[in-house]
Design a protein around this motif. Sequence first.
Motif, PDB file in Angstrom:
ATOM      1  N   ALA A 131      -3.129   1.905  -8.102  1.00 45.22           N
ATOM      2  CA  ALA A 131      -4.036   1.400  -7.081  1.00 45.22           C
ATOM      3  C   ALA A 131      -3.366   1.505  -5.722  1.00 45.22           C
ATOM      4  CB  ALA A 131      -4.410  -0.049  -7.371  1.00 45.22           C
ATOM      5  N   LYS A 132      -4.164   1.799  -4.735  1.00 46.29           N
ATOM      6  CA  LYS A 132      -3.718   1.868  -3.347  1.00 46.29           C
ATOM      7  C   LYS A 132      -4.289   0.657  -2.622  1.00 46.29           C
ATOM      8  CE  LYS A 132      -3.815   4.953   0.676  1.00 46.29           C
ATOM      9  NZ  LYS A 132      -4.357   6.239   1.206  1.00 46.29           N
ATOM     10  N   LEU A 133      -3.432  -0.335  -2.388  1.00 41.14           N
ATOM     11  CA  LEU A 133      -3.873  -1.600  -1.817  1.00 41.14           C
ATOM     12  C   LEU A 133      -3.697  -1.573  -0.306  1.00 41.14           C
ATOM     13  CD1 LEU A 133      -2.170  -4.010  -4.380  1.00 41.14           C
ATOM     14  CD2 LEU A 133      -4.431  -2.963  -4.512  1.00 41.14           C
ATOM     15  N   SER A 134      -4.752  -1.905   0.404  1.00 44.44           N
ATOM     16  CA  SER A 134      -4.712  -1.917   1.864  1.00 44.44           C
ATOM     17  C   SER A 134      -3.958  -3.158   2.341  1.00 44.44           C
ATOM     18  CB  SER A 134      -6.130  -1.902   2.430  1.00 44.44           C
ATOM     19  OG  SER A 134      -6.109  -1.957   3.837  1.00 44.44           O
ATOM     20  N   CYS A 135      -2.920  -2.921   3.129  1.00 41.20           N
ATOM     21  CA  CYS A 135      -2.098  -4.024   3.651  1.00 41.20           C
ATOM     22  C   CYS A 135      -1.469  -3.547   4.955  1.00 41.20           C
ATOM     23  CB  CYS A 135      -1.030  -4.416   2.632  1.00 41.20           C
ATOM     24  SG  CYS A 135      -0.180  -5.954   3.004  1.00 41.20           S
ATOM     25  N   LYS A 136      -2.248  -3.538   6.007  1.00 42.66           N
ATOM     26  CA  LYS A 136      -1.835  -2.934   7.269  1.00 42.66           C
ATOM     27  C   LYS A 136      -1.100  -3.946   8.134  1.00 42.66           C
ATOM     28  CE  LYS A 136      -3.605  -0.010  10.994  1.00 42.66           C
ATOM     29  NZ  LYS A 136      -4.805   0.642  11.571  1.00 42.66           N
TER      30      LYS A 136
END
Length: 456
Positions: free
Chosen positions: A169-174
Motif C-alpha cells: 500500500a502507498k499511504l499518503s503522508c505529506k
Amino acid sequence: MTTSLMRRWPRFRFLARFFFDDFILPTRRLILLALSGCPLAALGYLLGWGYAVFWMVNGLLVIASVIDLASLPRRRELIAVRELPEQIDLGRALPVCIRLENRSGQLVWYELLDDLPLSFDRLEPLAGELPPGSVTVRYETRARERGTYTLSHLYLRYRGSIGLWQKQAKLSCKQSVKVYPDLSAVRGYLNSLQESLIVDGRKVMRRATSGSEFHAIRDYVPDDDPRHINWSASARTRRLMTNQYRPEQGKVVTILLDCGRMMGVELNGRTKLDLSLEAALTLAAVALRQGDQVALLAFSHETKVYVPPGRGLAHLHTLLDAVFDLQSDFVESNPLQALEYLFRQQKRRSLTVLFSDMENYLLEDQMAAYLRRFRRSHLLLLLSLADPLLHAWNKAETVSSRLAYIKALAQRFQLDRKAFQQNMIGAGIQVLDVPADQLTLAVVNRYLEIKAREAL
C-alpha cells in the motif's frame, strides 16, 4: 497531450495504482511450498497415482491462498502517521517517528519504507509485528544538501498469520522539512555567556573592551588606563572607579555570497558555498550581537537574494530564511554587477565582506580597478578558500619530469594568488585566502579586529 492519449490515460492511472499502490505479491513461503510440491508430484506420478498428488498439493495451496487473502486487513484498516522536525541542520541526525495503527483486530507482519529524497541517507525497510492497536517505529537519517524537502508517502507491505501473500500500500503522508546550514558555531556563540567565542575548540579573540563610546562604570583594576578614572564616581564610592568604553555600535556589515560555478566545487564532501554560508551566518550572528546592522546579497550571474540592513537577533532569522536553500549555479559569477547593485542600494559606508573564489578575482580583468573605486566609500574584505590541491602539489616530490612540470604550474598559480593579495593590500583592501577549516575563525577574528581599531 493528444485526444487519444487523454482517452487512454485513465487506464494507465489504474494500472499504476494497481501495480504500485495496491498490488498483491507472493511471499517466500508460498514460493518454497510451490517448489516443494514438485518432487511430491513427480513421486506420485512414478508410483502410478497419476496427477492426484499434483492436484492435491496445488489444491491445498489454492485453498490456503484464498483463506490468507480473505483474512488480510483492508487498506483503510491500517493508518500511518509520521512525525519529524520542521527543520534540521545539514549533516545532523534527523529523527523520524512513525505511528502505525492496526484496526483490523488481527496480528500482521509489516515492512515499511519511507519516501526519502535522494539527498538523504537511504535506509533498509523497517520490519516487525503489528498487533491490534498502535505501534511506534523510529529511525534516523541525514540530509546531505540544504533546501526544503517533501516526504510524500509511506510504502507499506503486510501479510497475515498464514503468510502466503502480502499486500502493498502507498499511504499518503505529506510533510516538509527544511535543511539549514550547520549552525553549531552560531548557536555556540549565542548560547555562550563568556567574553569570547569558541569555534571548533579554538578561542576567537576577546571582544573589544576599548573604544570611543561610553559603556559603563566599573571598579578600577591595575591594568586599566589611569586616564579613564572617573573621579566623581570614585569620590562617591570611596574606591577607584573607571569608565569603560566600547567600539561604536550601529555600523553596517554587508555580506556578499558568490553562488557561481566555482562555489559548487567540493572540499572534503562539502561545497565551497556550504562552507562560506556557514561562515557568513556566524559573522552575521557576531555582528548583530555586537549591535551592528547586517545586510546580505547573494549573486551568481545575476542578483539572487538581497536582504536590507537590519539589527537585532531577530534579523538573523530573516537572513537564515532567505539563504538556507541557496544553490550554486552552473554559470560564471559576475561580482562586478553585484558590487554595482550594492553600490546603488547601500549608500551608507559599510564593511563589505565578499565570499568568493580566488579564481574569480584573478580572471576578472576589471575587478581590481573596480575594487579600488569601491574602496573609497566602503571598507572591503575579500575572502577565498585556499585550494588544497595546489598546496599538495607544492609539497610534492619531483621524482619525474612530469611531476616537476605540475609542481611548477602549481607554484605559479600560488604566486599569482599571493601577488593579487599583495596588490589589494597595497590598495587598502584586505584579502584572506585561508583553508576551509579556518574560514569561520579568520573572518570573525578579522571583523573583531576592525571593530577594535574602529576602522569602519
